[in-house]
Design a protein around this motif. Structure first.
Motif, PDB file in Angstrom:
ATOM      1  N   MET A 258       0.825  -1.201   0.000  1.00 48.13           N
ATOM      2  CA  MET A 258       0.000   0.000   0.000  1.00 48.13           C
ATOM      3  C   MET A 258       0.866   1.261   0.000  1.00 48.13           C
ATOM      4  O   MET A 258       1.079   1.886   1.042  1.00 48.13           O
ATOM      5  CB  MET A 258      -0.917  -0.003   1.234  1.00 48.13           C
ATOM      6  CG  MET A 258      -1.880  -1.158   1.283  1.00 48.13           C
ATOM      7  SD  MET A 258      -3.150  -0.938   0.006  1.00 48.13           S
ATOM      8  CE  MET A 258      -3.788  -2.607  -0.113  1.00 48.13           C
ATOM      9  N   PRO A 259       1.391   1.671  -1.147  1.00 49.44           N
ATOM     10  CA  PRO A 259       2.290   2.826  -1.182  1.00 49.44           C
ATOM     11  C   PRO A 259       1.613   4.158  -0.883  1.00 49.44           C
ATOM     12  O   PRO A 259       2.299   5.145  -0.610  1.00 49.44           O
ATOM     13  CB  PRO A 259       2.821   2.794  -2.622  1.00 49.44           C
ATOM     14  CG  PRO A 259       1.764   2.090  -3.403  1.00 49.44           C
ATOM     15  CD  PRO A 259       1.222   1.053  -2.470  1.00 49.44           C
ATOM     16  N   ALA A 260       0.285   4.203  -0.925  1.00 48.15           N
ATOM     17  CA  ALA A 260      -0.392   5.473  -0.651  1.00 48.15           C
ATOM     18  C   ALA A 260      -0.630   5.697   0.831  1.00 48.15           C
ATOM     19  O   ALA A 260      -0.961   6.813   1.242  1.00 48.15           O
ATOM     20  CB  ALA A 260      -1.737   5.515  -1.388  1.00 48.15           C
ATOM     21  N   ILE A 261      -0.472   4.672   1.652  1.00 52.81           N
ATOM     22  CA  ILE A 261      -0.788   4.792   3.076  1.00 52.81           C
ATOM     23  C   ILE A 261       0.410   5.367   3.819  1.00 52.81           C
ATOM     24  O   ILE A 261       1.478   4.752   3.879  1.00 52.81           O
ATOM     25  CB  ILE A 261      -1.214   3.439   3.657  1.00 52.81           C
ATOM     26  CG1 ILE A 261      -2.540   3.011   3.034  1.00 52.81           C
ATOM     27  CG2 ILE A 261      -1.335   3.517   5.177  1.00 52.81           C
ATOM     28  CD1 ILE A 261      -3.111   1.723   3.574  1.00 52.81           C
ATOM     29  N   THR A 262       0.190   6.538   4.395  1.00 54.26           N
ATOM     30  CA  THR A 262       1.241   7.215   5.157  1.00 54.26           C
ATOM     31  C   THR A 262       0.856   7.387   6.620  1.00 54.26           C
ATOM     32  O   THR A 262       1.662   7.884   7.418  1.00 54.26           O
ATOM     33  CB  THR A 262       1.540   8.592   4.554  1.00 54.26           C
ATOM     34  OG1 THR A 262       0.326   9.371   4.537  1.00 54.26           O
ATOM     35  CG2 THR A 262       2.055   8.461   3.122  1.00 54.26           C
ATOM     36  N   LEU A 263      -0.370   7.011   6.969  1.00 53.46           N
ATOM     37  CA  LEU A 263      -0.845   7.108   8.342  1.00 53.46           C
ATOM     38  C   LEU A 263      -1.053   5.694   8.893  1.00 53.46           C
ATOM     39  O   LEU A 263      -0.847   4.706   8.203  1.00 53.46           O
ATOM     40  CB  LEU A 263      -2.166   7.899   8.391  1.00 53.46           C
ATOM     41  CG  LEU A 263      -2.126   9.303   7.798  1.00 53.46           C
ATOM     42  CD1 LEU A 263      -3.534   9.897   7.769  1.00 53.46           C
ATOM     43  CD2 LEU A 263      -1.191  10.209   8.586  1.00 53.46           C
ATOM     44  N   ALA A 264      -1.470   5.602  10.150  1.00 55.25           N
ATOM     45  CA  ALA A 264      -1.756   4.292  10.744  1.00 55.25           C
ATOM     46  C   ALA A 264      -2.888   3.615   9.966  1.00 55.25           C
ATOM     47  O   ALA A 264      -3.824   4.285   9.492  1.00 55.25           O
ATOM     48  CB  ALA A 264      -2.143   4.461  12.203  1.00 55.25           C
TER      49      ALA A 264
ATOM     50  N   VAL B   6       3.514  -0.528   3.801  1.00 53.71           N
ATOM     51  CA  VAL B   6       2.973   0.789   3.476  1.00 53.71           C
ATOM     52  C   VAL B   6       4.112   1.660   2.972  1.00 53.71           C
ATOM     53  O   VAL B   6       5.244   1.199   2.783  1.00 53.71           O
ATOM     54  CB  VAL B   6       2.257   1.410   4.689  1.00 53.71           C
ATOM     55  CG1 VAL B   6       1.058   0.558   5.092  1.00 53.71           C
ATOM     56  CG2 VAL B   6       3.207   1.574   5.871  1.00 53.71           C
ATOM     57  N   ALA B   7       3.846   2.933   2.750  1.00 56.71           N
ATOM     58  CA  ALA B   7       4.829   3.808   2.101  1.00 56.71           C
ATOM     59  C   ALA B   7       6.195   3.763   2.778  1.00 56.71           C
ATOM     60  O   ALA B   7       7.233   3.606   2.116  1.00 56.71           O
ATOM     61  CB  ALA B   7       4.294   5.239   2.063  1.00 56.71           C
ATOM     62  N   LYS B   8       6.215   3.864   4.086  1.00 58.62           N
ATOM     63  CA  LYS B   8       7.502   3.920   4.799  1.00 58.62           C
ATOM     64  C   LYS B   8       8.255   2.588   4.770  1.00 58.62           C
ATOM     65  O   LYS B   8       9.465   2.538   4.980  1.00 58.62           O
ATOM     66  CB  LYS B   8       7.285   4.365   6.244  1.00 58.62           C
ATOM     67  CG  LYS B   8       6.517   3.386   7.089  1.00 58.62           C
ATOM     68  CD  LYS B   8       6.339   3.904   8.510  1.00 58.62           C
ATOM     69  CE  LYS B   8       5.530   2.944   9.367  1.00 58.62           C
ATOM     70  NZ  LYS B   8       6.143   1.625   9.484  1.00 58.62           N
TER      71      LYS B   8
ATOM     72  N   ARG C 262      13.592   6.058  -1.701  1.00 62.30           N
ATOM     73  CA  ARG C 262      14.462   7.167  -1.305  1.00 62.30           C
ATOM     74  C   ARG C 262      14.407   8.329  -2.298  1.00 62.30           C
ATOM     75  O   ARG C 262      15.113   9.318  -2.134  1.00 62.30           O
ATOM     76  CB  ARG C 262      15.914   6.673  -1.192  1.00 62.30           C
ATOM     77  CG  ARG C 262      16.112   5.587  -0.141  1.00 62.30           C
ATOM     78  CD  ARG C 262      15.920   6.138   1.260  1.00 62.30           C
ATOM     79  NE  ARG C 262      16.090   5.090   2.268  1.00 62.30           N
ATOM     80  CZ  ARG C 262      15.088   4.425   2.824  1.00 62.30           C
ATOM     81  NH1 ARG C 262      13.839   4.702   2.461  1.00 62.30           N
ATOM     82  NH2 ARG C 262      15.297   3.495   3.736  1.00 62.30           N
ATOM     83  N   GLY C 263      13.581   8.194  -3.305  1.00 60.31           N
ATOM     84  CA  GLY C 263      13.470   9.248  -4.301  1.00 60.31           C
ATOM     85  C   GLY C 263      12.474  10.327  -3.892  1.00 60.31           C
ATOM     86  O   GLY C 263      11.876  10.284  -2.813  1.00 60.31           O
TER      87      GLY C 263
END
Length: 528
Positions: free
Chosen positions: A320-326, A340-342, A347-348
Motif C-alpha cells: 500500500m504505497p499510498a498509506i502514510t498514516l496508521a 505501506v509507504a515507509k 528514497r526518491g
C-alpha cells in the motif's frame, strides 16, 4: 428601504442556490423560491426574543444548506452522487489530505481558512438580512392579523411542491434538498442494519483449508488494483487508441513469456475515488459503497480473500504505497505482512500526491516478499497509485535492474507542469490521465512477464472510474479486469464468458465486483 430589499435578495439567493455544478447559471437564480414568502412574513410577525431566535435559526439553516449544496457539487463532480452526511464524513479530511499532497499544505490551509471565513461571513450576512426584513412588519392591529393569515396561506405552495405537486410559480428547492438528505440519511441507517446481518453470514466460514483454492496450490496470487483504471480507458475516443495499443502489445509480451489472459468487466461500487471501498468489496464479496459499510465490514466476522488463502497455506501481503498514516484495518483483512509507504524503502522524490512510481512499488514488493527463499506461496493485494490524480508528473518505464532505491526517478519527479497549472485546463488533465493509465498498465504487464517463470496468477483490475469530467460519462461504474497466468489455470475461467486476451469485448456482461470473491473461489475450488 434599500437595506430591506437587499436583505430580501440575499434570502432569495440563500434559498434558491443549486446543488449541481451544471445548474450554476443566471437562469437558475431566476427561479422563485416558494419558501421565501413564509420566511419573509414570519420575520415580519415576530418580535423580541422570538425574532432573535428565528434569525439565528434561519441563518444557521441556510448556512447549513449552503454547505450541503457545496458538498453536493463536489460529490457529484467526483463521485456522480450527492453527499450523504451520515456516510461521507470521512471525505472531508480525505479531501484535505489529497489537496495538501496536490497543491501543498500552505495553500490548502489558506483555502480552508477562506472557506471558514466565507461560511462565517454568510452567516452574518443572513443574520443582517433577516433583521432588515423584520423592520418591514407592522407594529399592531389588523395589519398583523392579516399578515398572520397570509403567512399560513404562504405555507401551502412549498408544502405542495414537497409533496410532488406541480408548482408553476416557483420551486421549493431548499425544502426539497433538506427533505431528500434527511430521507437518504434515514435510508442509510436502515441499509447499514441490513448490511451487518449480511456480513455476519459467510458461505466460506466453515470451509476446511484443503478445500480453499486447491487448483492454485503452490502458485503465487497477486491482486493488483490499478488506480482509476475505468472502462472509459478502453471506450472513450480520447483514451482508447493508446490503451488498445498498450493492451495489444502486452498480449504479445505475455504470450512470449508463456502466460495467457482472459478479460471482462466488473461494476465497481463507486466512481471517482475512495479506492478502499473497491478493495473491501472485491476481497470480502460484499458491496462496500460507504464509509459506514466499510466500518461495519471491519467489525464483522466476514472472511476476506487473503484471510481464506492464509488459512490454506499462503502468506498474505499487502502493498500500500499510498498509506502514510496508521492503518489498523489491516488486521481485519488478514495480512501477515503489511508494506505501506515507509516500509517500501523509496528514497526518491515524491510525484506530488503519489508517494512513489508504480515500478518502484512492484520492485520493492518483489525484493521483500518474493525473492527470499525458501518461502510459502504468496497472496498479495497491491495498490498501484501512479494513475491517481493529479496525474503529473509521469515517469517512463525503465529497465528493472536500474530501479534501485528509487533515486533514479528523481529526474522526472519535478518535470512537466505542476498540478496548480495543469488543473486549470481540463483538456490537459484528460490527456495526462490517459498517459498515467498507459504507464500503469505498461508497468503492470511488464512485471507480470518478469514473474512468468514462477507461474503466478494475477488479477489486474481498476478500482473505479475516474471523475466524470475525465471519463466523459462513458463506461458507467464498470472497470476492466484481467486474469493472467499459466494457460491451464486461466482456462478454468472459460465458462465465465470473458474475452481471451487483455481486451474485453464490449458485449461481455459486467458482473458486480462483490460477486468476484465467491466466483473465483468456486472456479479454483475442489471439483471445479
Amino acid at each position: 428601504m434599500t437595506g430591506s430589499l437587499a436583505g430580501i435578495a440575499l434570502l432569495w439567493l440563500g434559498l434558491i442556490l443549486p446543488d449541481r455544478a451544471a445548474e450554476i447559471a443566471p437562469g437558475a437564480l431566476a427561479v422563485f423560491p416558494l419558501e421565501l414568502p413564509p420566511v419573509l412574513l414570519g420575520l415580519m410577525l415576530l418580535r423580541g426574543r422570538a425574532l432573535t431566535a428565528a434569525r439565528l435559526l434561519l441563518a444557521a439553516v441556510l448556512v447549513a444548506l449552503a454547505a450541503l449544496r457545496g458538498a453536493d457539487i463536489a460529490a457529484y463532480a467526483a463521485f456522480a452522487r450527492p453527499f450523504n452526511p451520515a456516510l461521507d464524513g470521512e471525505l472531508i479530511p480525505a479531501a484535505a489530505r489529497l489537496s495538501a499532497g496536490t497543491i501543498g499544505t500552505p495553500l490548502t490551509l489558506l483555502l480552508c481558512l477562506a472557506l471558514a471565513a466565507a461560511i462565517l461571513g454568510l452567516g452574518l450576512a443572513l443574520w443582517w438580512a433577516a433583521g432588515r426584513v423584520a423592520r418591514l412588519g407592522p407594529a399592531r392591529g389588523r395589519a398583523r392579523a392579516g399578515l398572520a393569515a397570509l403567512f399560513l396561506l404562504a405555507l401551502v405552495p412549498p408544502a405542495l411542491a414537497l409533496a410532488g405537486r406541480p408548482a408553476p410559480l416557483g420551486d421549493a428547492r431548499a425544502t426539497r434538498l433538506a427533505a431528500e438528505h434527511l430521507r437518504d440519511t434515514l435510508a442509510a441507517r436502515a441499509d447499514l442494519a441490513r448490511f451487518r446481518r449480511e456480513a455476519a453470514r459467510d458461505p466460506y466460514a466453515a470451509t476446511p483449508p484443503a478445500a480453499i483454492l486447491p487448483a492454485l496450490a503452490g502458485h503465487d496470487i497477486f491482486v493488483v488494483f490499478v488506480e482509476s483504471y475505468g472502462r472509459t480507458a478502453l471506450e472513450n475516443p480520447l483514451y482508447r487508441p493508446a490503451t488498445e495499443a498498450r493492451l495489444a502489445a502486452a498480449e504479445g509480451e505475455l504470450a512470449r513469456a508463456g502466460l495467457a489472459a482472459r478479460s471482462g468487466w466488473l461494476t465497481a461500487p463507486m466512481i471517482g475515488g475512495q479506492s478502499w471501498f473497491a478493495h473491501g468489496t472485491l476481497l470480502s464479496g460484499l458491496r462496500i459503497d460507504s464509509q459506514a459499510r466499510y466500518g461495519a465490514l471491519i467489525a464483522s466476522p466476514r472472511l476476506t480473500f487473503p484471510r481464506l488463502a492464509r488459512r490454506a497455506g499462503w502468506r498474505s501481503v499487502a502493498v500500500m504505497p499510498a498509506i502514510t498514516l496508521a492503518w489498523p484495518e489491516a488486521r481485519y483483512f488478514g495480512y501477515d505482512t503489511v508494506l505501506v509507504a515507509k516500509d517500501l524503502g523509496y528514497r526518491g522524490e515524491p510525484f506530488n500526491w503519489v508517494t512513489m512510481p508504480d515500478q518502484f512499488t512492484l520492485a520493492s514488493f518483489e525484493r521483500q516478499a518474493l525473492d527470499p527463499a525458501p518461502r510459502p506461496p504468496v497472496i498479495a493485494e497491491i495498490a498501484l497509485i501512479s494513475s491517481h490524480a493529479p496525474w503529473t508528473p509521469i515517469p517512463p518505464l525503465i529497465p528493472w535492474a536500474e530501479v534501485g532505491d528509487g533515486t533514479v526517478f528523481d529526474r522526472w519527479a519535478t518535470t512537466g507542469e505542476s498540478p496548480e497549472v495543469l488543473w486549470r485546463d481540463p483538456e490537459k488533465v484528460r490527456a495526462q490521465y490517459g498517459r498515467a493509465i498507459d504507464y500503469a498498465l505498461a508497468t503492470t504487464f511488464s512485471f507480470a512477464a518478469r514473474r512468468a517463470g514462477t507461474a503466478p496468477l494475477l488479477i489486474v483490475l481498476g478500482d473505479h472510474q475516474p471523475a466524470e469530467f475525465v471519463s466523459g460519462g462513458i463506461g458507467g461504474q464498470d472497470v476492466p479486469v484481467h486474469v493472467i497466468g499459466p494457460p491451464e489455470l486461466v482456462d478454468r475461467l472459460a465458462g465465465w464468458g470473458w474475452t481471451p486476451g487483455l481486451r474485453p469485448a464490449a458485449a461481455v456482461a459486467p458482473r458486480p465486483m462483490a460477486a468476484f470473491r465467491d466466483r473465483f473461489l468456486a472456479a479454483f475450488g475442489p471439483g471445479s
